[in-house]
Design a protein around this motif. Structure first.
Motif, short mmCIF file in Angstrom:
data_model
loop_
_atom_site.label_atom_id
_atom_site.label_comp_id
_atom_site.label_asym_id
_atom_site.label_seq_id
_atom_site.Cartn_x
_atom_site.Cartn_y
_atom_site.Cartn_z
N ASN A 22 1.01 -1.25 -0.10
CA ASN A 22 -0.35 0.09 -0.13
C ASN A 22 0.74 1.35 0.12
O ASN A 22 0.51 2.36 -0.81
CB ASN A 22 -0.93 0.03 1.27
N LEU A 23 1.97 1.23 0.53
CA LEU A 23 2.89 2.24 0.81
C LEU A 23 3.26 2.59 -0.77
O LEU A 23 3.52 3.65 -1.19
CB LEU A 23 3.96 2.09 1.64
N ALA A 24 3.74 1.45 -1.45
CA ALA A 24 4.32 1.46 -2.72
C ALA A 24 3.27 2.29 -3.67
O ALA A 24 3.52 3.11 -4.51
CB ALA A 24 4.65 0.19 -3.29
N LYS A 25 1.97 1.94 -3.59
CA LYS A 25 0.98 2.15 -4.38
C LYS A 25 0.75 3.73 -3.86
O LYS A 25 0.59 4.53 -4.80
CB LYS A 25 -0.56 1.51 -3.88
N THR A 26 0.76 4.30 -2.52
CA THR A 26 0.39 5.55 -2.63
C THR A 26 1.75 6.47 -3.02
O THR A 26 1.51 7.51 -3.55
CB THR A 26 0.70 5.78 -1.04
N LEU A 29 1.00 6.77 -6.82
CA LEU A 29 -0.07 7.62 -7.13
C LEU A 29 0.43 9.08 -6.88
O LEU A 29 -0.04 9.89 -7.67
CB LEU A 29 -1.34 7.49 -6.16
N GLU A 30 1.07 9.44 -5.78
CA GLU A 30 1.75 10.60 -5.44
C GLU A 30 2.51 11.26 -6.43
O GLU A 30 2.38 12.28 -7.04
CB GLU A 30 2.50 10.66 -4.28
N GLU A 31 3.58 10.48 -7.04
CA GLU A 31 4.54 10.83 -8.09
C GLU A 31 3.37 11.33 -9.62
O GLU A 31 3.91 12.02 -10.19
CB GLU A 31 5.50 9.83 -8.37
N ALA A 32 2.51 10.15 -9.90
CA ALA A 32 1.78 10.40 -10.92
C ALA A 32 1.09 11.90 -10.87
O ALA A 32 0.82 12.28 -11.92
CB ALA A 32 0.88 9.07 -10.99
N SER A 33 0.44 12.01 -9.70
CA SER A 33 -0.27 13.25 -9.39
C SER A 33 0.71 14.55 -9.80
O SER A 33 0.16 15.38 -10.32
CB SER A 33 -1.04 13.31 -8.06
N ALA A 67 5.83 -10.52 -6.39
CA ALA A 67 5.91 -10.65 -7.94
C ALA A 67 6.55 -8.91 -8.31
O ALA A 67 7.63 -9.03 -9.23
CB ALA A 67 4.70 -10.65 -8.58
N PHE A 68 6.46 -8.23 -7.65
CA PHE A 68 7.09 -6.85 -7.91
C PHE A 68 8.70 -6.76 -7.61
O PHE A 68 9.36 -6.53 -8.44
CB PHE A 68 6.49 -5.56 -7.06
N PHE A 93 11.21 -0.21 -3.88
CA PHE A 93 10.37 0.23 -5.09
C PHE A 93 10.40 1.73 -5.11
O PHE A 93 10.36 2.11 -6.52
CB PHE A 93 8.94 -0.12 -4.52
N ALA A 94 10.50 2.54 -4.16
CA ALA A 94 10.66 3.94 -4.20
C ALA A 94 11.90 4.36 -4.99
O ALA A 94 11.66 5.20 -5.88
CB ALA A 94 10.56 4.57 -2.90
N ALA A 95 12.86 3.75 -4.90
CA ALA A 95 14.12 3.92 -5.48
C ALA A 95 14.19 3.69 -7.15
O ALA A 95 14.51 4.33 -7.86
CB ALA A 95 15.52 3.20 -4.91
N ALA A 96 13.47 2.43 -7.28
CA ALA A 96 13.11 2.30 -8.63
C ALA A 96 12.21 3.20 -9.41
O ALA A 96 12.57 3.73 -10.47
CB ALA A 96 12.23 0.80 -9.00
#
Length: 375
Positions: A22-26, A29-33, A67-68, A93-96
């Motif tokens: 969920n943190l990765a998803k957040t 979404l934050e970076e996309a916005s 999987a990720f 994930f955030a670093a990627a």
């Protein structure tokens, strides 16, 4: 400080359970916005990936987080060189994601996750279509074998599918991957040791030229598994469960050793049973009174023999249903009609059955395994 990290810190301070996914998803979404992408569209694409992984019966229960992590390891753009723990997942994930700046790059990142998911599911389901049709079934079968009793196999398979284009080379690498998995399973390697062996294999492939991959795989097999002599000794007393791995193991012996190069079609594991020559309940059920006499009513000793290699074979399920409760003579009459060589041989090689017979056949099969998967 990002919003995702603020969520992490706040919940961590409160001692609440955290979901790295969920943190990765957040974070996504934050970076996309921030770069002007439609947040709802990005959310739908993420949730579609997650749902496909979570609802697929063949994919690990740890999906989609596992999987990720496999995607990030396989994709050399992210320089993730080893297993990613749950604790380290969000940071990795955030670093990627940070390598993708701007709307176009973030869209590319999401598209990569979708493409990897397609291939990841194909690997689990045995439906990879990348290779030429006449080799496709064999390759997918070998992938299924590699994944039996090996929950971290997909990271290896995903790397191979991403990087190997020819069917012959894929066959060769899968043969070595299966050798590693077979030997680790038969020597009863600890789960963590088995897991680390899979990630070490991927690391070796990443770090070497493709022309050296087979040599690197062979070297790892020698490093991570016992000697052939030790393996043979282990197999003499090893008990094997009635599992898909055991059926794959015996089928590989049948097709790649006893009938090497002569069988045009492969045995369908959904239509064969793992046959215990002396039934598992030989000394604990009244219906097997003839078998109890064969083993001198020594139930304690029989318990150590009933699941050894020597007491196992493959038999078509229709035949198994006919002789399940039969005596050894009745079983042999059915074995003679079998299309499976290892089963056909039993009546000729073993006129009677007992402890010594199981020991003898176990030694024979143990040597055959070493001959096929030796180092």
């Amino acid at each position: 400080m990002t919003a995702a990290y603020q969520v992490f810190q706040t919940q961590n301070d409160r001692g609440l359970a955290l979901s790295p996914l969920n943190l990765a998803k957040t974070k996504l979404l934050e970076e996309a916005s921030l770069v002007g992408l439609n947040e709802e569209s990005v959310r739908r694409r993420w949730e579609n990936i997650s749902t496909r992984l979570e609802e697929n019966d063949q994919v690990s229960s740890a999906a989609p987080r596992r999987a990720f992590t496999h995607y990030l390891i396989v994709d050399e753009e992210y320089d993730v060189r080893s297993r990613v723990t749950t604790k380290d997942f969000y940071r990795t994930f955030a670093a990627a994601l940070d390598k993708h700046e701007g709307a176009t790059e973030i869209r590319r990142f999401i598209s990569k996750l979708e493409d990897y998911t397609d291939r990841y599911i194909d690997i689990h389901e045995g439906t990879v279509r990348k290779y030429q049709r006449n080799k496709r079934s064999l390759i997918n079968d070998q992938m299924r074998f590699f994944q039996s009793k090996n929950s971290h196999a997909p990271v290896v398979l995903l790397y191979l599918v991403e990087n190997i284009d020819t069917a012959d080379e894929m066959e060769n690498l899968l043969r070595l991957a299966n050798k590693l998995n077979v030997r680790l399973n038969l020597q009863d390697a600890a789960p963590a040791y088995h897991r680390d062996s899979m990630y070490q294999l991927v690391t070796k492939l990443i770090d070497s030229k493709q022309s050296k991959w087979e040599d690197e795989a062979e070297d790892l097999i020698k490093e991570r598994t016992v000697s052939d002599k030790q393996l043979k000794e282990i197999l003499k007393g090893r008990e094997l469960p009635n599992s898909r791995f055991t059926r794959f193991l015996l089928r590989a012996l049948e097709e790649d050793y006893y009938n090497a190069g002569s069988r045009e079609t492969r045995i369908d594991l959904d239509q064969v049973d793992l046959e215990h020559i002396a039934p598992l309940s030989s000394l604990s059920s009244e219906r097997y009174s003839t078998w109890a006499a064969v083993f001198n009513h020594n139930e304690e000793r029989f318990d150590h023999y009933k699941s050894r290699l020597g007491n196992l074979t493959l038999l078509a399920d229709r035949q198994n249903s006919r002789v399940r409760n039969g005596s050894y003579a009745e079983k042999c009459a059915e074995y003679e009609q079998s299309d499976i060589t290892m089963t056909q041989r039993i009546p000729d090689n073993y006129p009677s059955w007992g402890f010594e017979t199981i020991e003898d056949r176990t030694r024979t099969i143990a040597q055959d395994i070493v001959n096929l998967w030796g180092v």
